[in-house]
Motif scaffolding. Sequence first.
Motif, PDB file in Angstrom:
ATOM      1  N   ALA A  68      41.531  49.191  19.830  1.00  0.00           N
ATOM      2  CA  ALA A  68      41.048  47.811  19.960  1.00  0.00           C
ATOM      3  C   ALA A  68      41.851  46.826  19.117  1.00  0.00           C
ATOM      4  N   LYS A  89      44.154  41.096  16.132  1.00  0.00           N
ATOM      5  CA  LYS A  89      42.980  40.675  16.905  1.00  0.00           C
ATOM      6  C   LYS A  89      42.234  41.884  17.442  1.00  0.00           C
ATOM      7  N   HIS A  91      39.862  42.040  20.723  1.00  0.00           N
ATOM      8  CA  HIS A  91      39.305  41.309  21.868  1.00  0.00           C
ATOM      9  C   HIS A  91      39.300  39.804  21.600  1.00  0.00           C
ATOM     10  N   ASP A  92      40.452  39.278  21.222  1.00  0.00           N
ATOM     11  CA  ASP A  92      40.666  37.845  20.983  1.00  0.00           C
ATOM     12  C   ASP A  92      39.971  37.302  19.733  1.00  0.00           C
ATOM     13  N   GLN A 330      32.337  46.812  18.881  1.00  0.00           N
ATOM     14  CA  GLN A 330      31.334  46.121  19.693  1.00  0.00           C
ATOM     15  C   GLN A 330      30.683  44.970  18.932  1.00  0.00           C
ATOM     16  N   ILE A 333      33.083  42.049  19.143  1.00  0.00           N
ATOM     17  CA  ILE A 333      32.968  41.441  20.477  1.00  0.00           C
ATOM     18  C   ILE A 333      31.701  40.600  20.568  1.00  0.00           C
ATOM     19  N   GLN A 336      32.119  37.327  18.839  1.00  0.00           N
ATOM     20  CA  GLN A 336      32.934  36.410  19.656  1.00  0.00           C
ATOM     21  C   GLN A 336      32.090  35.782  20.752  1.00  0.00           C
TER      22      GLN A 336
END
Length: 339
Positions: A68, A89, A91-92, A330, A333, A336
């Motif tokens: 990830a 990063k 997931h951005d 997770q 994420i 975010q």
Amino acid sequence: METTMVPNQVAECLLTLVMMSLLVVSSSSLPLNRRSLKFLQEVNRKGPYIGLITVYSPEEAAFFHTGAFRPNPKHPFLDFSGRRFRVGKIHDKKVIYVKCGIGMVNAAAATQQMLDLFDIAGIVHFGISGNANNSMSIGDVTIPQQFAHTGLWDWGNPNGTLDPEDITQLDFKAYNAPKGGENLLGHIGFRNEEFYSEFNTPNTVRPLFWAKTTRKWLQVAAQLEGIELVQCVNSSLCLPQKPKLVVGLRGSTGNIFVDNAAYRNFLFQSFHVSSVDMESSAVVMTSLSNGFPVIVIRGLSDLAGRQAGENPIQTFGPLAAINACKVVVQFIIALQEQK
């Protein structure tokens, strides 16, 4: 042509000179060369970041194994005081990751370095820990709501008087086998921490035993309960039941690796802690002292002395680390998505 400065202009100039001198002193006090300072300026310009802190190599391997983390192609890492701070990063979501090393001194030092060097929005600390709760199992992941430093002791003599300010006390004679008689080890009394915070008056401290993680982040983490976790080390070695994520319990930290059933039971009965480790309280207290959000995610790798025979941390430690890292990813994420 001669000009005259008004009082406000004089004050502004003085303030500018003071700020510049402080910047020079601050920069020169850090063991950073010009290249490193330029690196920090460019990286922090694109912040803020979530700080990720784990402890030792097996946990780091599990973290990178998730795939990830994507390193920043231009500024992948900064080496500072023997540690490598990796920029990237998940997931951005912008993150900076570091491996702190075992023990509370390493954990506190790495956390403070992270907060001092980088533009950080909050700290996510993760790794493995021992289990002190019979309702939990190896492979489970715990995200405690509060931590105690249970290694801050007053060690008394067998005939000494008890200190009324102790949080609780452990009398060694209660564990004599066979029972009865005195024990020359006496007893230990568990003390409060002295908590310094930027929100308090300088040089004033308040006693603190339970250091609480950030409530809003716990609420985000609670949405992950029910996540699918890894049950098998390999095709021939599996846990008897599916691991689970539990949010909101208590954790214990000390510079002690606990592999003793009697002490494990004492910690659970006295403090109602479900996990024992050697770093989390230091990370939490350092983050809170500086005014930053913090959360801790720990996979349970062993039963802290409950099991017969050899401690299974070597067997199930990697699995517990993988499960903790799955939850970390997770959680990032979910943060975010919340934003």
